[in-house]
Design a protein around this motif. Structure first.
Motif, mmCIF file in Angstrom:
data_model
loop_
_atom_site.group_PDB
_atom_site.id
_atom_site.type_symbol
_atom_site.label_atom_id
_atom_site.label_comp_id
_atom_site.label_asym_id
_atom_site.label_seq_id
_atom_site.Cartn_x
_atom_site.Cartn_y
_atom_site.Cartn_z
ATOM 1 N N ARG A 1 0.969 -1.276 -0.104
ATOM 2 C CA ARG A 1 -0.070 -0.166 0.042
ATOM 3 C C ARG A 1 0.780 1.212 0.117
ATOM 4 O O ARG A 1 1.648 1.492 0.810
ATOM 5 C CB ARG A 1 -0.853 0.061 1.408
ATOM 6 N N ARG B 1 1.562 5.121 0.551
ATOM 7 C CA ARG B 1 1.135 6.158 1.388
ATOM 8 C C ARG B 1 1.798 7.317 1.208
ATOM 9 O O ARG B 1 2.765 7.384 0.770
ATOM 10 C CB ARG B 1 0.963 5.918 2.726
ATOM 11 N N CYS C 1 5.726 3.352 1.674
ATOM 12 C CA CYS C 1 4.671 2.785 2.384
ATOM 13 C C CYS C 1 4.141 3.583 3.690
ATOM 14 O O CYS C 1 3.329 3.254 4.339
ATOM 15 C CB CYS C 1 4.949 1.280 2.933
ATOM 16 N N HIS D 1 6.322 4.597 6.235
ATOM 17 C CA HIS D 1 7.205 4.485 7.686
ATOM 18 C C HIS D 1 8.687 4.842 7.459
ATOM 19 O O HIS D 1 9.327 4.885 6.412
ATOM 20 C CB HIS D 1 6.962 2.800 7.655
ATOM 21 N N VAL E 1 7.004 -1.233 11.246
ATOM 22 C CA VAL E 1 6.081 -1.819 10.146
ATOM 23 C C VAL E 1 5.097 -2.949 10.610
ATOM 24 O O VAL E 1 5.544 -3.834 11.161
ATOM 25 C CB VAL E 1 7.005 -2.296 8.890
ATOM 26 N N ILE F 1 0.610 -2.185 5.748
ATOM 27 C CA ILE F 1 1.255 -1.795 4.676
ATOM 28 C C ILE F 1 0.879 -2.878 3.412
ATOM 29 O O ILE F 1 1.041 -2.579 2.301
ATOM 30 C CB ILE F 1 2.418 -1.531 4.702
#
Length: 387
Positions: free
Chosen positions: A49, A51, A363, A365, A371, A375
Motif C-alpha cells: 500500500r 502512502r 509505504c 514508514h 512496520v 502496509i
C-alpha cells in the motif's frame, strides 16, 4: 564493470563465472522444484500500500535479531559448499556481513572451518548444525563453536532424510569437484574461478575432515555423511542438543503451526519459518504462505524469523510486515559471492538495503520496527483453503 542495480544482475554474472556444478547446487530444488519456484513467485502475489504526505526523513532499518543489533532485519543464511562458489567463500561472506552489520551463519557443511572464519573476523557469528547421531562429534563441534565465540547455534530440523535434487546427481556434485570429461570441459570456461581455487588450500569440508571419527579424506567423508544424519530425530533429541550447547538457539526448518508450538515450548530463542529453500519436501507450501499463521500462533512466545525466496528488499519488507522479526538470504548473497567475491556479497546487501529503505518510505514508514500488516494487500485465500 557492469552496473549492478538488482540481485538479478549479480545472478547473471554468477552464472557466467562459476562452474555449472556449483551454480546448479545453489540454484535448484528437490524433485519437480515446485516449492523452489513458489518461494519466489508467491511474494509477487502480495502487494504494498503506497502512502503519501508522510514525513519520511530520518528513516532507520536498524533492529535486533535474538537481542543482537543489526543494520537491517537480514542475516546471511547457512549455505553449504560456499567455499566452492568462490575461493575461501565463507570467510569472504562473513567479512562482508560483519562490515555491513548483519549476522553471518556458517554451515557445518562449509569448506572453510569454524576456526578459519573466526581467525578472519572480529565479531561473533552464528553456527548452523544438523541433528546428527554422533554425540561425541556434536559435543566437539559445540566446543569448537564456543572457542570461536559463536553467539548462537542454528539447528536445522528439517533434514532427517535428504530430498533428492536431480541436478546434483546428474552433475556428480562433490567438493572438490570430481574431474570428469564433462566437468573439466565446463571448468575450462571458468578460468578466473579456477585460478582463485588453485590459490587456496581450502577445498574440503573443513568442519568435518580431520574432526569426525574416521574421516580423514573426501572418500571417507562420503560414507560418513550417508550414515551421520539421524532419521529417528524427535523433539526430545532436539532438546538434548539445545542443552548440549547451552547458549542461544535458533531452530530452522519450521513450516507447520503445530511444529512451531513444539519449538516454542522447548524454549528456543527463535524459530525460522523455512522449507530449506525448496530443497527438501517438494510440493510443500512456500515459506511466505506459512508465515502469518505461525506468527499468529506463537509470535507472542518466540521470535519468528523467515527464510525462503527473498530476492529483494521488498521481499524483506513483506516478510517483516507479516510478522517476521528477521529474515535470511541464501541464494541472493551466493549470487554476489560467486560473481564478485566479498565485494559481491556487500553489493547484494546494499541492493537489498536500498530497496527495503525506499519501499518502507513509500509505504509511509520511517522505522522498520514499526512496520505492520497494514502496509500489505494480501489475497484473501493466500494461505489457501485446503480440504
Amino acid at each position: 564493470m557492469p552496473v549492478i542495480t538488482e540481485i538479478a544482475d549479480l545472478k547473471r554474472l554468477y552464472w557466467r563465472r562459476v562452474p555449472k556444478m556449483f551454480y546448479d547446487y545453489a540454484e535448484t530444488g528437490s524433485w519437480t522444484e515446485q516449492t523452489f519456484r513458489d518461494n519466489t513467485a508467491d511474494f509477487a502475489k502480495i502487494r504494498l500500500r503506497q502512502r503519501i504526505a508522510v514525513d519520511m526523513a530520518g528513516r532507520t532499518t536498524k533492529t535486533q535479531m535474538i537481542g543482537q543489533d543489526v543494520a537491517m532485519p537480514v542475516a546471511l543464511a547457512p549455505v553449504g559448499l560456499t567455499g566452492m562458489q568462490s575461493a575461501d567463500g565463507e570467510i569472504k561472506a562473513a567479512r562482508a556481513a560483519e562490515s555491513f552489520g548483519v549476522p553471518y551463519t556458517l554451515s557445518t557443511m562449509s569448506i572453510c572451518s569454524i576456526e578459519d572464519v573466526a581467525a578472519h573476523t572480529t565479531k561473533p557469528f552464528w553456527f548452523q548444525v544438523y541433528t546428527l547421531k554422533d554425540d561425541d562429534f556434536m559435543r566437539r563441534l559445540f566446543e569448537r563453536a564456543r572457542a570461536a565465540k559463536c553467539s548462537a547455534i542454528v539447528i536445522t530440523v528439517d533434514l532427517q532424510v535428504l530430498g533428492q535434487r536431480h541436478k546434483d546427481i546428474k552433475n556428480g556434485m562433490s567438493a572438490p569437484p570430481k574431474l570428469t570429461a564433462k566437468s573439466i570441459a565446463n571448468m575450462m570456461t571458468k578460468v578466473p574461478w579456477g585460478l582463485e581455487m588453485l590459490g587456496t588450500k581450502r577445498r574440503f569440508f573443513g568442519n568435518i575432515v580431520g574432526h569426525a571419527s574416521g574421516v580423514s579424506d573426501p572418500t571417507s567423508l562420503s560414507s560418513w555423511t550417508a550414515e551421520a544424519f539421524d532419521p529417528s530425530l524427535d523433539w526430545k533429541r532436539i532438546g538434548k542438543l539445545m542443552e548440549m550447547w547451552g547458549g542461544k538457539v535458533i531452530l530452522k526448518g519450521i513450516l507447520d503451526v503445530e511444529d512451531a508450538k513444539q519449538a516454542a515450548a522447548l524454549g528456543a530463542d527463535a524459530i525460522v519459518v523455512s522449507n530449506h529453500g525448496g530443497r527438501q519436501l517438494d510440493g510443500a507450501l512456500s515459506s511466505i504462505r506459512t508465515l502469518r499463521p505461525i506468527v499468529d500462533a506463537v509470535g507472542h512466545k518466540v521470535e519468528v524469523h523467515f527464510d525462503g525466496g527473498i530476492r529483494s528488499g521488498q521481499d524483506v519488507l513483506k516478510a517483516v510486515a507479516m510478522g517476521a522479526k528477521g529474515t535470511y538470504i541464501g541464494r541472493a548473497y551466493v549470487y554476489g559471492l560467486g560473481a564478485m567475491g566479498q565485494a559481491g556479497v556487500t553489493k547484494a546487501l546494499e541492493v537489498i538495503h536500498k530497496e527495503l529503505d525506499t519501499s518502507m518510505a513509500l509505504c509511509g514508514h520511517r522505522d522498520i520496527t514499526k512496520v505492520g500488516r497494514d502496509i500489505l494487500l494480501v489475497p484473501e485465500d493466500f494461505e489457501g483453503r485446503w480440504a
